[in-house]
Write a protein that holds these residues in place. Structure first.
Motif, mmCIF file in Angstrom:
data_model
loop_
_atom_site.group_PDB
_atom_site.id
_atom_site.type_symbol
_atom_site.label_atom_id
_atom_site.label_comp_id
_atom_site.label_asym_id
_atom_site.label_seq_id
_atom_site.Cartn_x
_atom_site.Cartn_y
_atom_site.Cartn_z
ATOM 1 N N ALA A 115 63.742 42.673 -5.037
ATOM 2 C CA ALA A 115 63.394 42.695 -6.455
ATOM 3 C C ALA A 115 62.831 41.342 -6.837
ATOM 4 O O ALA A 115 63.058 40.340 -6.154
ATOM 5 N N ALA A 116 62.068 41.328 -7.900
ATOM 6 C CA ALA A 116 61.570 40.082 -8.481
ATOM 7 C C ALA A 116 62.121 39.983 -9.895
ATOM 8 O O ALA A 116 62.031 40.932 -10.666
ATOM 9 N N SER A 117 62.706 38.832 -10.225
ATOM 10 C CA SER A 117 63.342 38.723 -11.533
ATOM 11 C C SER A 117 63.606 37.260 -11.870
ATOM 12 O O SER A 117 63.822 36.438 -10.984
ATOM 13 N N LEU A 118 63.603 36.975 -13.170
ATOM 14 C CA LEU A 118 64.007 35.651 -13.649
ATOM 15 C C LEU A 118 65.525 35.506 -13.703
ATOM 16 O O LEU A 118 66.035 34.400 -13.740
ATOM 17 N N GLY A 119 66.246 36.627 -13.729
ATOM 18 C CA GLY A 119 67.686 36.462 -13.807
ATOM 19 C C GLY A 119 68.529 37.713 -13.878
ATOM 20 O O GLY A 119 69.234 38.056 -12.950
ATOM 21 N N ASN A 120 68.482 38.455 -14.999
ATOM 22 C CA ASN A 120 69.427 39.542 -15.215
ATOM 23 C C ASN A 120 69.274 40.675 -14.211
ATOM 24 O O ASN A 120 70.265 41.179 -13.671
ATOM 25 N N HIS A 121 68.043 41.121 -13.959
ATOM 26 C CA HIS A 121 67.833 42.183 -12.980
ATOM 27 C C HIS A 121 68.214 41.700 -11.591
ATOM 28 O O HIS A 121 68.833 42.442 -10.810
ATOM 29 N N ALA A 122 67.870 40.466 -11.273
ATOM 30 C CA ALA A 122 68.221 39.906 -9.964
ATOM 31 C C ALA A 122 69.736 39.903 -9.772
ATOM 32 O O ALA A 122 70.245 40.329 -8.724
ATOM 33 N N GLN A 123 70.481 39.445 -10.778
ATOM 34 C CA GLN A 123 71.933 39.412 -10.663
ATOM 35 C C GLN A 123 72.513 40.811 -10.510
ATOM 36 O O GLN A 123 73.435 41.031 -9.723
ATOM 37 N N HIS A 128 75.466 44.681 -7.263
ATOM 38 C CA HIS A 128 75.743 46.046 -6.808
ATOM 39 C C HIS A 128 75.318 46.254 -5.355
ATOM 40 O O HIS A 128 75.902 47.091 -4.658
ATOM 41 N N GLY A 129 74.340 45.508 -4.890
ATOM 42 C CA GLY A 129 74.036 45.542 -3.466
ATOM 43 C C GLY A 129 75.209 45.046 -2.659
ATOM 44 O O GLY A 129 75.561 45.618 -1.613
ATOM 45 N N HIS A 130 75.851 43.992 -3.146
ATOM 46 C CA HIS A 130 77.034 43.448 -2.476
ATOM 47 C C HIS A 130 78.162 44.471 -2.452
ATOM 48 O O HIS A 130 78.826 44.675 -1.420
ATOM 49 N N LEU A 131 78.393 45.142 -3.579
ATOM 50 C CA LEU A 131 79.454 46.156 -3.648
ATOM 51 C C LEU A 131 79.176 47.345 -2.737
ATOM 52 O O LEU A 131 80.099 47.921 -2.143
ATOM 53 N N LEU A 132 77.901 47.725 -2.647
ATOM 54 C CA LEU A 132 77.525 48.919 -1.880
ATOM 55 C C LEU A 132 77.170 48.616 -0.429
ATOM 56 O O LEU A 132 76.862 49.530 0.334
ATOM 57 N N GLY A 133 77.208 47.350 -0.039
ATOM 58 C CA GLY A 133 76.887 46.984 1.336
ATOM 59 C C GLY A 133 75.413 47.102 1.668
ATOM 60 O O GLY A 133 75.056 47.388 2.816
ATOM 61 N N ILE A 134 74.554 46.873 0.686
ATOM 62 C CA ILE A 134 73.101 46.970 0.884
ATOM 63 C C ILE A 134 72.510 45.563 0.891
ATOM 64 O O ILE A 134 72.719 44.797 -0.061
ATOM 65 N N LYS A 153 73.111 33.873 -5.302
ATOM 66 C CA LYS A 153 73.560 33.389 -3.990
ATOM 67 C C LYS A 153 75.034 33.695 -3.757
ATOM 68 O O LYS A 153 75.449 33.964 -2.626
ATOM 69 N N GLU A 154 75.827 33.661 -4.831
ATOM 70 C CA GLU A 154 77.257 33.965 -4.704
ATOM 71 C C GLU A 154 77.484 35.403 -4.255
ATOM 72 O O GLU A 154 78.520 35.707 -3.655
ATOM 73 N N TYR A 155 76.531 36.292 -4.549
ATOM 74 C CA TYR A 155 76.642 37.691 -4.121
ATOM 75 C C TYR A 155 76.026 37.907 -2.746
ATOM 76 O O TYR A 155 75.744 39.048 -2.351
ATOM 77 N N LYS A 156 75.824 36.834 -1.997
ATOM 78 C CA LYS A 156 75.352 36.865 -0.599
ATOM 79 C C LYS A 156 73.934 37.401 -0.467
ATOM 80 O O LYS A 156 73.551 37.922 0.590
ATOM 81 N N ALA A 157 73.138 37.272 -1.509
ATOM 82 C CA ALA A 157 71.755 37.746 -1.441
ATOM 83 C C ALA A 157 70.865 36.678 -0.817
ATOM 84 O O ALA A 157 71.177 35.481 -0.821
ATOM 85 N N ASN A 158 69.736 37.132 -0.284
ATOM 86 C CA ASN A 158 68.698 36.227 0.203
ATOM 87 C C ASN A 158 67.810 35.880 -0.987
ATOM 88 O O ASN A 158 67.042 36.714 -1.458
ATOM 89 N N VAL A 159 67.940 34.656 -1.497
ATOM 90 C CA VAL A 159 67.217 34.243 -2.695
ATOM 91 C C VAL A 159 66.001 33.413 -2.290
ATOM 92 O O VAL A 159 66.123 32.397 -1.603
ATOM 93 N N ILE A 160 64.832 33.873 -2.685
ATOM 94 C CA ILE A 160 63.580 33.172 -2.382
ATOM 95 C C ILE A 160 62.999 32.631 -3.682
ATOM 96 O O ILE A 160 62.699 33.387 -4.603
ATOM 97 N N MET A 161 62.856 31.314 -3.744
ATOM 98 C CA MET A 161 62.247 30.682 -4.912
ATOM 99 C C MET A 161 60.758 30.515 -4.639
ATOM 100 O O MET A 161 60.352 29.660 -3.838
#
Length: 458
Positions: A115-123, A128-134, A153-161
């Motif tokens: 996803a691409a987002s400034l904040g809320n959608h990204a979070q 929910h990806g973390h909860l669902l194992g995605i 980052k706390e939700y273990k996502a790959n964050v690309i700036m």
């Protein structure tokens, strides 16, 4: 379910393998940037899809309260506040994000989403990806708030700036989805996102009876579209009101042009609504269901944030405050004496920005005033000014004096003062007092139009 709506995201993702030619940084290279959002064949989300989403996401989404506002008596309306900023990540975006990911096929889940987002959608996607194992990758432009980057980052996502703004970040995310097999989830125009956002209206109609209008913060149009479909199918008489900032009025521009059009975006307190063009699916779904669009000024958004903190003890971001801003500005006066629900869509506001918003709100409200006054430079001149100001209970926040640029005489000094007053009337009392005592007084922007705005009782 209507033909053409892809409930399984694997069907949507299969479209991603159509050829894109040339560099990803030239907008002309992407005539069909997002396969789920085709301008030539937009999808209209149905009520059945929203009810399906409500059933599927309810175990992972907070059923947030919708309570009567303390501002009801002050505004002359029976106001209820749907507090969706109480979701785990602080915004309504979780609803659509969870539904879109739940509908992925096992193969798509394994490959992951982007996803691409400034904040809320990204979070929301990261949580929910973390909860669902995605596995989740989010592309955030370099202007994204640090707090929101860290949360992802706390939700273990790959964050690309990457990308100077959302337009560039979006192109990068779509290119990565094509190259790496990810499923791209549009934050406001993916059909399942719209359906998920519409679940908030089902909750509202269970919580509040005899509603006359629901006021919806509007950016890309996904929330507005979902709410409009759900409400008009159950209670067609309820009015749907969309609200935008004057600095990002993309839905209003679409209504004038009768189609989504690129809209210039300026910096706004409602950064969560700063979408340069309404989504094609959102527009197709909502265009015939919206009763009124309101465009509010920035100063009213600041005042609304201030009112929420002072009267409701709610910290909301600019996007979540626009509904109240429209009421305070007198743009929804036709609902005086009627029952109105405001959707408080998000509470993710940086603490530094919150401080600025509160100060701007105080200034716009006529409670933080700035003026220049020329006083005697003899001993006791400035002291006497301070006594005059304090005599009516005004608090001095800052004082600066200048001698070099006073041209009247060498025995005078110009003093710049910032004061905090109780309310607009108190500011006028201060102004009248100083004008009676000093020859040269100049106030900056006492906003006379704020006089009718509901204020905190002293």
């Amino acid at each position: 379910m209507r033909e053409g709506f892809c409930c399984d995201s694997s069907n949507l993702h299969a479209c991603c393998h159509k050829e894109f030619n040339g560099s990803m940084h030239r907008s002309s290279d992407y005539k069909l940037e997002d396969p789920s959002c085709n301008p030539e064949s937009p999808l209209k989300v149905t009520f059945e899809e929203i009810t399906s989403a409500a059933y599927k996401i309810k175990s992972g989404i907070v059923n947030t309260p919708c309570t009567r506002s303390h501002m009801s008596n002050l505004t002359g309306m029976d106001i209820y506040l749907k507090k969706d900023f109480l979701q785990n990540t602080g915004s309504f975006k979780e609803r659509g994000a969870r539904y879109a990911m739940l509908m992925l096929s096992p193969e798509r889940r394994q490959k992951g989403v982007i996803a691409a987002s400034l904040g809320n959608h990204a979070q929301a996607v990261c949580y929910h990806g973390h909860l669902l194992g995605i596995p989740v990758t989010v592309v955030m432009p370099i202007i994204a708030p640090i707090m929101k980057i860290q949360k992802c980052k706390e939700y273990k996502a790959n964050v690309i700036m990457d990308g100077k703004d959302m337009a560039e970040a979006r192109k990068i995310a779509i290119k990565m989805a094509k190259d790496r097999g990810y499923t791209y989830i549009n934050g406001y125009d993916h059909p399942q996102i719209i359906a998920g956002q519409g679940t908030i209206a089902l909750e509202i109609m269970e919580q509040v009876q005899d509603i006359d209008a629901i006021v919806v913060p509007t950016g890309g149009g996904g929330l507005l579209a979902g709410v409009a479909v759900a409400v008009k199918n159950l209670h067609p008489d309820i009015k749907i009101i969309g609200v935008e900032s004057e600095r990002c009025a993309s839905f209003s521009m679409a209504m004038e042009s009768e189609k989504p059009v690129a809209t210039p975006i300026e910096g706004t307190l409602a950064d969560g609504l700063a979408v340069p063009m309404v989504g094609y699916n959102a527009w197709e779904t909502a265009k015939s269901l919206v009763d009124k669009m309101v465009v509010v000024k920035e100063e009213w958004i600041a005042v609304a944030i201030l009112r929420m903190v002072e009267l409701e003890k709610c910290v909301v971001e600019g996007a979540g405050a626009v509904g109240l801003a429209a009421i305070l500005a007198g743009q929804l006066n036709e609902f005086k004496g009627k029952r109105v629900v405001l959707i408080l869509s998000g509470g993710n506001i940086d603490t530094t920005i919150l401080g600025r918003c509160l100060e701007r709100g105080l200034a716009a409200d006529g409670r933080l005033v700035k003026f220049k006054v020329t006083v005697s430079d003899r001993p006791g001149g400035i002291s006497e000014l301070c006594k005059v100001i304090g005599s009516i209970g005004v608090s001095i926040k800052d004082v600066i004096h200048e001698r070099a640029w006073v041209t009247s005489d060498v025995f005078s000094v110009e003093v710049k003062v910032v004061c905090e007053t109780r309310d607009y009337a108190h500011s006028l009392e201060l102004r009248d007092l100083l004008l009676a005592r000093y020859k040269k007084v100049k106030f900056d922007d006492i906003p006379e139009n704020m006089a009718a705005a509901p204020t905190v009782e002293p």
